[in-house]
Design an enzyme around this catalytic site. Structure first.
Site, PDB file in Angstrom:
ATOM      1  N   ASP A 185       1.830   1.072  -3.894  1.00  0.00           N
ATOM      2  CA  ASP A 185       1.327   1.595  -5.091  1.00  0.00           C
ATOM      3  C   ASP A 185       0.479   2.600  -5.202  1.00  0.00           C
ATOM      4  OD1 ASP A 185       0.429   0.431  -8.185  1.00  0.00           O
ATOM      5  OD2 ASP A 185      -1.182   1.118  -7.326  1.00  0.00           O
ATOM      6  N   TYR A 220      -4.294   9.862  -7.418  1.00  0.00           N
ATOM      7  CA  TYR A 220      -5.061   9.478  -6.070  1.00  0.00           C
ATOM      8  C   TYR A 220      -4.803  10.700  -5.110  1.00  0.00           C
ATOM      9  CZ  TYR A 220      -4.212   4.682  -7.918  1.00  0.00           C
ATOM     10  OH  TYR A 220      -4.342   3.423  -8.442  1.00  0.00           O
ATOM     11  N   LYS A 222       2.105   6.778 -11.033  1.00  0.00           N
ATOM     12  CA  LYS A 222       1.327   6.458 -12.407  1.00  0.00           C
ATOM     13  C   LYS A 222       1.384   7.629 -13.143  1.00  0.00           C
ATOM     14  CE  LYS A 222      -1.102   2.473 -10.576  1.00  0.00           C
ATOM     15  NZ  LYS A 222      -1.583   2.765  -9.173  1.00  0.00           N
ATOM     16  N   HIS A 280      -0.899   5.018 -16.769  1.00  0.00           N
ATOM     17  CA  HIS A 280      -1.811   4.724 -15.818  1.00  0.00           C
ATOM     18  C   HIS A 280      -3.197   4.060 -16.657  1.00  0.00           C
ATOM     19  CE1 HIS A 280      -4.252   5.730 -11.751  1.00  0.00           C
ATOM     20  NE2 HIS A 280      -4.633   4.476 -12.324  1.00  0.00           N
TER      21      HIS A 280
HETATM   22  N1  LIG Z   1      -4.138   1.003 -12.293  1.00  0.00           N
HETATM   23  C1  LIG Z   1      -5.407   1.258 -12.099  1.00  0.00           C
HETATM   24  O1  LIG Z   1      -6.067   1.681 -12.989  1.00  0.00           O
HETATM   25  C2  LIG Z   1      -5.921   0.804 -10.819  1.00  0.00           C
HETATM   26  C3  LIG Z   1      -7.210   0.794 -10.657  1.00  0.00           C
HETATM   27  C4  LIG Z   1      -7.721   0.333  -9.327  1.00  0.00           C
HETATM   28  C5  LIG Z   1      -7.019   0.188  -8.254  1.00  0.00           C
HETATM   29  N2  LIG Z   1      -5.431   0.368  -8.450  1.00  0.00           N
HETATM   30  C6  LIG Z   1      -4.578   0.098  -7.539  1.00  0.00           C
HETATM   31  O2  LIG Z   1      -5.049  -1.267  -6.863  1.00  0.00           O
HETATM   32  C7  LIG Z   1      -5.293  -1.008  -5.394  1.00  0.00           C
HETATM   33  C8  LIG Z   1      -6.001  -2.156  -5.158  1.00  0.00           C
HETATM   34  O3  LIG Z   1      -7.340  -2.216  -5.739  1.00  0.00           O
HETATM   35  P1  LIG Z   1      -8.655  -1.516  -4.990  1.00  0.00           P
HETATM   36  O4  LIG Z   1      -8.541  -0.245  -4.766  1.00  0.00           O
HETATM   37  O5  LIG Z   1      -9.603  -1.980  -6.215  1.00  0.00           O
HETATM   38  O6  LIG Z   1      -8.735  -2.393  -3.806  1.00  0.00           O
HETATM   39  P2  LIG Z   1      -8.875  -4.115  -3.303  1.00  0.00           P
HETATM   40  O7  LIG Z   1      -7.328  -4.560  -3.328  1.00  0.00           O
HETATM   41  O8  LIG Z   1      -9.427  -5.123  -4.148  1.00  0.00           O
HETATM   42  O9  LIG Z   1      -9.506  -4.016  -2.118  1.00  0.00           O
HETATM   43  C9  LIG Z   1     -10.738  -3.840  -2.198  1.00  0.00           C
HETATM   44  C10 LIG Z   1     -11.447  -3.667  -0.464  1.00  0.00           C
HETATM   45  O10 LIG Z   1     -11.054  -4.874   0.318  1.00  0.00           O
HETATM   46  C11 LIG Z   1     -10.964  -4.422   1.760  1.00  0.00           C
HETATM   47  N3  LIG Z   1     -10.120  -5.179   2.085  1.00  0.00           N
HETATM   48  C12 LIG Z   1      -8.430  -5.105   2.389  1.00  0.00           C
HETATM   49  N4  LIG Z   1      -8.177  -6.415   2.838  1.00  0.00           N
HETATM   50  C13 LIG Z   1      -9.229  -6.994   3.298  1.00  0.00           C
HETATM   51  C14 LIG Z   1      -9.262  -8.289   4.109  1.00  0.00           C
HETATM   52  N5  LIG Z   1      -8.326  -8.793   4.440  1.00  0.00           N
HETATM   53  N6  LIG Z   1     -10.606  -8.779   4.218  1.00  0.00           N
HETATM   54  C15 LIG Z   1     -11.701  -8.212   3.967  1.00  0.00           C
HETATM   55  N7  LIG Z   1     -11.730  -6.840   2.931  1.00  0.00           N
HETATM   56  C16 LIG Z   1     -10.473  -6.459   2.897  1.00  0.00           C
HETATM   57  C17 LIG Z   1     -10.445  -3.085   1.707  1.00  0.00           C
HETATM   58  O11 LIG Z   1     -11.358  -2.262   2.520  1.00  0.00           O
HETATM   59  P3  LIG Z   1     -10.670  -1.543   3.777  1.00  0.00           P
HETATM   60  O12 LIG Z   1      -9.808  -0.595   3.270  1.00  0.00           O
HETATM   61  O13 LIG Z   1     -11.946  -1.190   4.717  1.00  0.00           O
HETATM   62  O14 LIG Z   1      -9.928  -2.870   4.649  1.00  0.00           O
HETATM   63  C18 LIG Z   1     -10.773  -2.322   0.211  1.00  0.00           C
HETATM   64  O15 LIG Z   1     -11.405  -1.252   0.099  1.00  0.00           O
HETATM   65  C19 LIG Z   1      -5.495   0.481  -5.331  1.00  0.00           C
HETATM   66  O16 LIG Z   1      -5.544   0.798  -3.876  1.00  0.00           O
HETATM   67  C20 LIG Z   1      -4.584   0.971  -6.450  1.00  0.00           C
HETATM   68  O17 LIG Z   1      -3.321   1.325  -5.590  1.00  0.00           O
HETATM   69  C21 LIG Z   1      -4.912   0.699  -9.554  1.00  0.00           C
END
Ligand SMILES: NC(=O)c1ccc[n+]([C@@H]2O[C@H](COP(=O)([O-])OP(=O)(O)OC[C@H]3O[C@@H](n4cnc5c(N)ncnc54)[C@H](OP(=O)(O)O)[C@@H]3O)[C@@H](O)[C@H]2O)c1
Length: 327
Positions: A54, A59, A88, A121
């Site tokens: 994704d 980004y 997106k 998006h």
């Molecule tokens: N459509 C939208 O508006 C929108 C908005 C936000 C996000 N997104 C998409 O959704 C994705 C995910 O959402 P998000 O960026 O909010 O992050 P998330 O998936 O909720 O992850 C949050 C944090 O958790 C940590 N993490 C990952 N695996 C882990 C594990 N096994 N144990 C403990 N911590 C862990 C990561 O840090 P580390 O990197 O240090 O492991 C990461 O910074 C984004 O990257 C993006 O592609 C889309």
């Protein structure tokens, strides 16, 4: 089939892997995290079994993520058709005439002929131009007047032109989804709505709505979001420290992160997990190796408290700001 490649069927007949790699890094971070890390972590994720990636124009790392995909195709790890890549359409490109050029720009950056999924998006049209976040003197986004149904028609044309296999939306509330679904002459329904979703914001009403229209809900922030002060109110509780989640994880000899990812898959949600850490990327793909019981699922359902980490406050006041609706 390889259980790590578990997929669900979209309403247009294509398939989406139920676990995806999130690649977003906050705008302040590229200074600290070199962009080359996006290349390294994406390659690594493909090596350990991730097949859904994704990303997004906003980004600013599509070049590196695209290079990673190219390199894993070139070395024989995967074929293009086994990768599911999402991009997106950013808010500055919602005018219909800007949609195809925006997708073509992403494709050029990615060095790909097509993306698997192209989604709006945010439902917020903002002033077109080079500036991705054009703001007024109050720090709010400068809105543009665009009918989202016209944006959608331009996306339909991109699908017909073969530039994307599927089309969908992100951050739409159910009323905004309804507007598209009820559009006269609708050719393709959105295949998905990508929204923040985790045990503290389980989106059960939006999920029911989406399921009733054969729209897949894709969860972002599933691990409790990236707690970056520019994006998230840091006073909000830390999801992965929740005592109920920790107890369930302990019982299954898994981690709270795996429990929250597994929760989504078992309730029919496609889940994204962002990590730029190889150990955690490798951990997250283990989500297919255990199962939560119905009692676990019920206990996790009980944690909902409508905590939205990503409020996107700069969009408050925009006529299409989506998060004022209940769902
Ligand atoms: N459509 C939208 O508006 C929108 C908005 C936000 C996000 N997104 C998409 O959704 C994705 C995910 O959402 P998000 O960026 O909010 O992050 P998330 O998936 O909720 O992850 C949050 C944090 O958790 C940590 N993490 C990952 N695996 C882990 C594990 N096994 N144990 C403990 N911590 C862990 C990561 O840090 P580390 O990197 O240090 O492991 C990461 O910074 C984004 O990257 C993006 O592609 C889309």
């Amino acid at each position: 089939m390889d259980p790590k490649g578990q997929r669900v069927k979209l309403n247009d007949g294509h398939f989406i892997p139920v676990l995806g790699l999130g690649t977003a890094v906050p705008p302040v971070v590229p200074v600290l995290i070199p962009k080359s890390e996006a290349l390294e972590v994406t390659k690594f994720a493909i090596e350990v079994g991730f097949r859904h990636i994704d990303c997004a124009h906003v980004y600013r790392n599509e070049e590196q993520v695209g290079q990673a995909i190219q390199s894993k195709i070139a070395d024989g790890t995967v074929k293009r058709e086994n990768i599911f890549y999402t991009s997106k359409l950013w808010c500055t490109f919602l005018r219909p005439e800007l949609v195809r050029p925006a997708l073509e720009k992403s494709l050029k950056t990615l060095q790909l002929d097509y993306v698997d999924l192209y989604i709006i998006h945010f439902p917020l049209a903002v002033k077109p131009g080079e500036e991705l976040f054009p703001k007024d003197e109050n720090g709010k986004l400068i809105s543009d007047s665009v009918d989202l149904c016209h944006t959608w028609e331009a996306l339909e044309k991109c699908k017909d032109a073969g530039l994307t296999k599927s089309i969908g939306v992100s951050n739409f509330n159910h009323k905004q989804l309804e507007k598209i679904l009820n559009k006269p002459g609708l050719k393709y329904k959105p295949v998905c709505n990508q929204v923040e979703c985790h045990p503290y914001l389980n989106q059960s009403k939006l999920l029911d709505f989406c399921k009733s229209h054969d729209i897949v809900l894709v969860a972002y922030g599933a691990l409790g979001s990236q707690r970056i002060k520019e994006w998230v109110n840091l006073n909000l509780p830390i999801l992965l420290e929740d005592s109920v989640l920790c107890a369930i994880a302990k019982k299954h000899k898994q981690t709270p992160a795996l429990v929250v990812l597994r929760y989504q898959i078992q309730r029919g949600v496609v889940v994204l997990a962002k990590s730029y850490n190889k150990k955690r990327i490798n951990e997250n793909i283990q989500v297919f190796d255990f199962e939560l019981t119905p009692e676990d699922m019920k206990a996790i359902d009980g944690l909902n408290r409508n905590i939205r980490y990503y409020e996107f406050l700069i969009g408050v006041g925009h006529p299409e700001y989506p998060f004022s609706e209940e769902y």
